[in-house]
Design a protein around this motif. Structure first.
Motif, PDB file in Angstrom:
ATOM      1  N   LEU A  21      43.531  50.635  63.447  1.00 49.42           N
ATOM      2  CA  LEU A  21      42.924  49.698  64.376  1.00 49.42           C
ATOM      3  C   LEU A  21      41.566  49.274  63.844  1.00 49.42           C
ATOM      4  N   ARG A  22      41.014  48.275  64.473  1.00 49.38           N
ATOM      5  CA  ARG A  22      39.720  47.772  64.015  1.00 49.38           C
ATOM      6  C   ARG A  22      38.615  48.711  64.445  1.00 49.38           C
ATOM      7  N   ALA A  23      37.749  49.026  63.504  1.00 48.46           N
ATOM      8  CA  ALA A  23      36.638  49.939  63.778  1.00 48.46           C
ATOM      9  C   ALA A  23      35.531  49.210  64.516  1.00 48.46           C
ATOM     10  N   SER A  24      34.816  49.953  65.343  1.00 51.54           N
ATOM     11  CA  SER A  24      33.661  49.363  66.019  1.00 51.54           C
ATOM     12  C   SER A  24      32.425  49.629  65.177  1.00 51.54           C
ATOM     13  N   GLY A  25      31.349  48.962  65.523  1.00 53.38           N
ATOM     14  CA  GLY A  25      30.093  49.196  64.820  1.00 53.38           C
ATOM     15  C   GLY A  25      29.885  48.247  63.668  1.00 53.38           C
ATOM     16  N   ASN A  32      35.729  42.466  61.535  1.00 57.48           N
ATOM     17  CA  ASN A  32      36.518  41.565  62.366  1.00 57.48           C
ATOM     18  C   ASN A  32      37.898  41.262  61.814  1.00 57.48           C
ATOM     19  N   LYS A  33      38.131  41.555  60.534  1.00 53.58           N
ATOM     20  CA  LYS A  33      39.429  41.148  59.963  1.00 53.58           C
ATOM     21  C   LYS A  33      40.239  42.287  59.367  1.00 53.58           C
ATOM     22  N   LEU A  34      39.635  43.462  59.136  1.00 51.99           N
ATOM     23  CA  LEU A  34      40.382  44.583  58.556  1.00 51.99           C
ATOM     24  C   LEU A  34      40.505  45.719  59.552  1.00 51.99           C
ATOM     25  N   GLU A  35      41.661  46.367  59.529  1.00 50.47           N
ATOM     26  CA  GLU A  35      41.880  47.517  60.403  1.00 50.47           C
ATOM     27  C   GLU A  35      41.654  48.784  59.593  1.00 50.47           C
ATOM     28  N   THR A  36      40.415  49.261  59.575  1.00 45.48           N
ATOM     29  CA  THR A  36      40.066  50.410  58.746  1.00 45.48           C
ATOM     30  C   THR A  36      40.031  51.715  59.525  1.00 45.48           C
ATOM     31  N   ALA A  37      39.900  51.668  60.847  1.00 39.99           N
ATOM     32  CA  ALA A  37      39.869  52.895  61.638  1.00 39.99           C
ATOM     33  C   ALA A  37      41.278  53.477  61.716  1.00 39.99           C
ATOM     34  N   VAL A  38      41.352  54.806  61.738  1.00 41.42           N
ATOM     35  CA  VAL A  38      42.640  55.498  61.775  1.00 41.42           C
ATOM     36  C   VAL A  38      42.714  56.330  63.043  1.00 41.42           C
ATOM     37  N   GLN A  39      43.866  56.237  63.707  1.00 36.89           N
ATOM     38  CA  GLN A  39      44.139  57.093  64.854  1.00 36.89           C
ATOM     39  C   GLN A  39      45.313  57.976  64.468  1.00 36.89           C
ATOM     40  N   LEU A  40      45.027  59.267  64.275  1.00 42.12           N
ATOM     41  CA  LEU A  40      46.035  60.227  63.837  1.00 42.12           C
ATOM     42  C   LEU A  40      46.572  60.954  65.056  1.00 42.12           C
ATOM     43  N   ARG A  41      47.895  60.958  65.196  1.00 39.81           N
ATOM     44  CA  ARG A  41      48.538  61.621  66.337  1.00 39.81           C
ATOM     45  C   ARG A  41      49.403  62.768  65.821  1.00 39.81           C
ATOM     46  N   GLY A  70      50.753  66.674  75.389  1.00 40.82           N
ATOM     47  CA  GLY A  70      50.594  67.651  74.319  1.00 40.82           C
ATOM     48  C   GLY A  70      50.437  67.032  72.946  1.00 40.82           C
ATOM     49  N   VAL A  71      49.968  65.785  72.901  1.00 40.52           N
ATOM     50  CA  VAL A  71      49.746  65.101  71.630  1.00 40.52           C
ATOM     51  C   VAL A  71      48.255  65.116  71.329  1.00 40.52           C
ATOM     52  N   LEU A  72      47.910  65.587  70.157  1.00 42.87           N
ATOM     53  CA  LEU A  72      46.519  65.632  69.722  1.00 42.87           C
ATOM     54  C   LEU A  72      46.187  64.314  69.036  1.00 42.87           C
ATOM     55  N   VAL A  73      45.139  63.629  69.507  1.00 37.84           N
ATOM     56  CA  VAL A  73      44.759  62.324  68.969  1.00 37.84           C
ATOM     57  C   VAL A  73      43.371  62.437  68.339  1.00 37.84           C
ATOM     58  N   ILE A  74      43.294  62.107  67.044  1.00 39.63           N
ATOM     59  CA  ILE A  74      42.016  62.128  66.333  1.00 39.63           C
ATOM     60  C   ILE A  74      41.765  60.734  65.791  1.00 39.63           C
ATOM     61  N   THR A  75      40.620  60.154  66.143  1.00 36.87           N
ATOM     62  CA  THR A  75      40.247  58.824  65.681  1.00 36.87           C
ATOM     63  C   THR A  75      39.128  58.955  64.659  1.00 36.87           C
ATOM     64  N   ALA A  76      39.318  58.334  63.494  1.00 37.74           N
ATOM     65  CA  ALA A  76      38.313  58.375  62.431  1.00 37.74           C
ATOM     66  C   ALA A  76      37.920  56.962  62.064  1.00 37.74           C
ATOM     67  N   GLN A  77      36.615  56.688  62.141  1.00 38.39           N
ATOM     68  CA  GLN A  77      36.123  55.362  61.768  1.00 38.39           C
ATOM     69  C   GLN A  77      34.745  55.455  61.140  1.00 38.39           C
ATOM     70  N   ARG A  78      34.416  56.612  60.561  1.00 38.34           N
ATOM     71  CA  ARG A  78      33.097  56.809  59.955  1.00 38.34           C
ATOM     72  C   ARG A  78      32.915  55.999  58.678  1.00 38.34           C
ATOM     73  N   HIS A  79      34.001  55.839  57.923  1.00 41.14           N
ATOM     74  CA  HIS A  79      33.906  55.237  56.599  1.00 41.14           C
ATOM     75  C   HIS A  79      34.365  53.787  56.624  1.00 41.14           C
ATOM     76  N   ARG A  80      34.036  53.069  55.577  1.00 46.83           N
ATOM     77  CA  ARG A  80      34.362  51.638  55.518  1.00 46.83           C
ATOM     78  C   ARG A  80      35.773  51.374  55.030  1.00 46.83           C
ATOM     79  N   THR A  81      36.389  52.360  54.360  1.00 47.93           N
ATOM     80  CA  THR A  81      37.733  52.122  53.829  1.00 47.93           C
ATOM     81  C   THR A  81      38.764  52.889  54.635  1.00 47.93           C
ATOM     82  N   ARG A  82      39.948  52.338  54.680  1.00 51.73           N
ATOM     83  CA  ARG A  82      41.055  52.941  55.404  1.00 51.73           C
ATOM     84  C   ARG A  82      41.422  54.301  54.810  1.00 51.73           C
TER      85      ARG A  82
END
Length: 141
Positions: A21-25, A32-41, A70-82
């Motif tokens: 998904l698109r990262a905030s910040g 606005n055009k790249l989906e670099t954030a990752v949501q790991l389930r 019972g699904v663990l969701v971890i969102t990572a968007q610290r870095h600029r690359t996917r």
């Protein structure tokens, strides 16, 4: 292929689901055009590779990151690359699983204070009281 968590625990890669998904910040035009954030389930409660004790500790450690299903969701968007965000999310998942896999310390057994520790405590109280008594301007009793 399996991912080694501890010496006894490994999880399969097909148990993990990644969504991008698109990262905030900040990030310039890329944000606005790249989906670099990752949501790991990770369906932790349905995983056959985790012992029940580890699952119970994982629920406590995960907190809000664990869904009711019972699904663990971890969102990572610290870095600029996917790719870096994927590595970050996986590393955070493994850290959480390793922490849940360590058994809790044994409960502390209550003991009585030793005679020496009681005497030291009372002596220090006496010395402190003497110091405070000398500070006051009243004559000694």
């Amino acid at each position: 292929m399996s991912i080694r968590v501890t010496a006894r625990i490994a999880i399969e890669e097909d148990e993990l689901q990644e969504d991008f998904l698109r990262a905030s910040g900040p990030g310039g035009q890329n944000v606005n055009k790249l989906e670099t954030a990752v949501q790991l389930r990770f369906a932790a409660m349905a995983s056959p590779n985790l012992p029940e004790a580890v699952k119970a500790r994982l629920v406590t450690l995960a907190g809000r990151r664990m869904t009711k299903d019972g699904v663990l969701v971890i969102t990572a968007q610290r870095h600029r690359t996917r790719e870096r965000n994927r590595e970050d999310a996986l590393e955070r998942l493994l850290d959480l699983l390793r922490e849940a896999a360590t058994p809790p310390p044994p409960p502390r057994k209550a003991t009585k204070p030793t005679l020496g520790s009681k005497r030291r405590r009372l002596d220090s109280k006496t010395r402190r009281g003497e110091t405070k008594r000398l500070r006051s301007g009243r004559p000694e009793d």
